[in-house]
Design an enzyme around this catalytic site. Structure first.
Site, PDB file in Angstrom:
ATOM      1  CB  THR A  11      -0.922  -0.006   1.247  1.00 44.94           C
ATOM      2  OG1 THR A  11      -1.869  -1.044   1.074  1.00 44.94           O
ATOM      3  CG2 THR A  11      -1.646   1.307   1.432  1.00 44.94           C
TER       4      THR A  11
ATOM      5  CG  ASP B  42      -1.496  -6.896  -2.384  1.00 45.18           C
ATOM      6  OD1 ASP B  42      -2.334  -5.998  -2.254  1.00 45.18           O
ATOM      7  OD2 ASP B  42      -1.372  -7.850  -1.580  1.00 45.18           O
TER       8      ASP B  42
ATOM      9  CB  SER C 284      -1.758 -11.147  -0.866  1.00 41.22           C
ATOM     10  OG  SER C 284      -2.103 -10.376  -1.980  1.00 41.22           O
TER      11      SER C 284
HETATM   12  N1  ASP Z   1      -2.566  -5.326   0.497  1.00 41.76           N
HETATM   13  C1  ASP Z   1      -1.450  -4.547   0.976  1.00 41.76           C
HETATM   14  C2  ASP Z   1      -0.218  -5.418   0.977  1.00 41.76           C
HETATM   15  O1  ASP Z   1       0.013  -6.161   1.891  1.00 41.76           O
HETATM   16  C3  ASP Z   1      -1.750  -4.007   2.320  1.00 41.76           C
HETATM   17  C4  ASP Z   1      -0.728  -3.072   2.886  1.00 41.76           C
HETATM   18  O2  ASP Z   1       0.334  -2.861   2.380  1.00 41.76           O
HETATM   19  O3  ASP Z   1      -1.034  -2.493   3.948  1.00 41.76           O
HETATM   20  O4  ASP Z   1       0.511  -5.376   0.030  1.00 41.76           O
END
Ligand code: ASP
Length: 334
Positions: A12, A58, A60
């Protein structure tokens, strides 16, 4: 001035919204020092910075091969920098930080993971504070893989993400915070690194399975039988490591079959505070008798990455079991 390398992996922190709605399309941007200069005034006064972009993902999408790329990038630049800041998505940050804590032997420099809940390009971002704190931390004598977030510093292999919508996104339930930024920086805990040369052993075998128990679960659908695709099974059990042991329950017989086929079973808990005690209730006692191991007070993230690390480095099940029980990167209390 200390030399700090910022390694960018995405998340993010690097996102840019294309309209004002929360669900609008986003793209991930590659940071360079000019961008930091623009967005985080004062950052370059803390240290002599360099930055490289490894991925723009990201978190994930992070997989063990990417942990290896990151660990090897730090190894490659280890001698030329005093500390490292890794920009990473928060969702799997605790996994990557744990993985690196196992891969690095005799780490004598800080490796600080950070990210943000709101993109750096957004006016109300938490990224500026996290970045400034992390770069400052990376200039200090804190030879740990740690996570710096919302003014607190956690040991990486003790941390877990606890909040989706709060700036206070992390906690380390079974270990005190290492440091806290307030009016001044308070460092509460120091890790004693080994005194030998720094080595990087970044190899991970992902052939494991993580199973979270729930009442009524049909164990026969989920339990592995042989070890071809699942060399170790981690069970997130209830409370102190308790699991169903009624006479109609298929879990313990399934574990017995899997263990006798050379599998390894590790029991952790869905309760994040305190330590698994397999001796406390019947289910845990029977699992222990069959050969299941307690994860102690490790986080699930630390369990997953530690066993992947051990499986990649050893073939002998008994050696792996012994090493798993040891505390070798500050990840468990007993
Ligand atoms: N979906 C994002 C990630 O983990 C969430 C974040 O960075 O806070 O890449």
């Amino acid at each position: 001035m200390k030399r700090i390398l910022i390694l960018h992996t995405g998340g993010t922190i690097a996102m840019q919204l294309h309209d004002s709605h929360r669900d609008s399309t986003r793209s991930t941007i590659s940071f360079n020092l000019d961008f930091f200069n623009d967005q985080v005034p004062g950052l370059q006064e803390i240290a002599d910075l360099e930055s490289i972009t490894l991925f723009l993902e990201d978190s994930s999408n992070m997989v063990p091969e990417m942990w290896v790329t990151l660990a090897e990038a730090i190894e490659e630049h280890y001698e030329s920098f005093d500390g490292f800041v890794v920009l990473h998505g928060t969702d799997t940050m605790a996994y990557t930080a744990s993985a690196l804590s196992f891969a690095f032997e005799n780490l004598s420099k800080p490796v600080v993971f950070t990210g943000s809940q709101v993109p750096l390009s957004n006016r109300r971002t938490d990224a500026r504070r996290n970045l400034i704190n992390s770069v400052e931390l990376a200039t200090l004598n804190l030879p740990e893989v740690c996570i710096c977030f919302n003014d607190r510093v956690y040991r990486g292999n003790r941390a877990t993400k606890i909040s989706i919508g709060d700036f206070d996104a992390f906690a380390s339930p079974n270990h005190p915070v290492l440091a806290e930024f307030g009016l001044k920086l308070t460092i509460r805990s120091r890790y004693r690194p080994g005194s030998g040369a720094f080595r990087c052993h970044a190899r991970f075998d992902p052939r494991i399975q993580l199973l979270k128990l729930y009442p009524g679960m049909d164990f026969n659908r989920f339990l592995p039988t042989g070890t071809n695709s699942t060399r170790a099974l981690i069970i997130e059990a209830f409370g102190s490591g308790n699991l169903p042991a009624g006479k109609n329950d298929a879990l313990l017989p399934g574990l017995e079959r899997y263990l006798s086929n050379d599998g390894m079973v590790i029991i952790t808990s869905q309760a994040v505070y305190d330590e698994v005690d397999l001796g406390k209730y019947e289910g845990g006692r029977q699992a222990k008798k069959l050969g299941a191991l307690s994860a102690g007070d490790m986080t699930t993230e630390a369990c997953v990455t530690k066993i992947m690390y051990l499986l990649a480095h050893h073939d002998d099940k008994y050696t792996i079991r012994d090493l798993f029980r040891e505390n070798f990167a500050g990840e468990r209390t007993h």
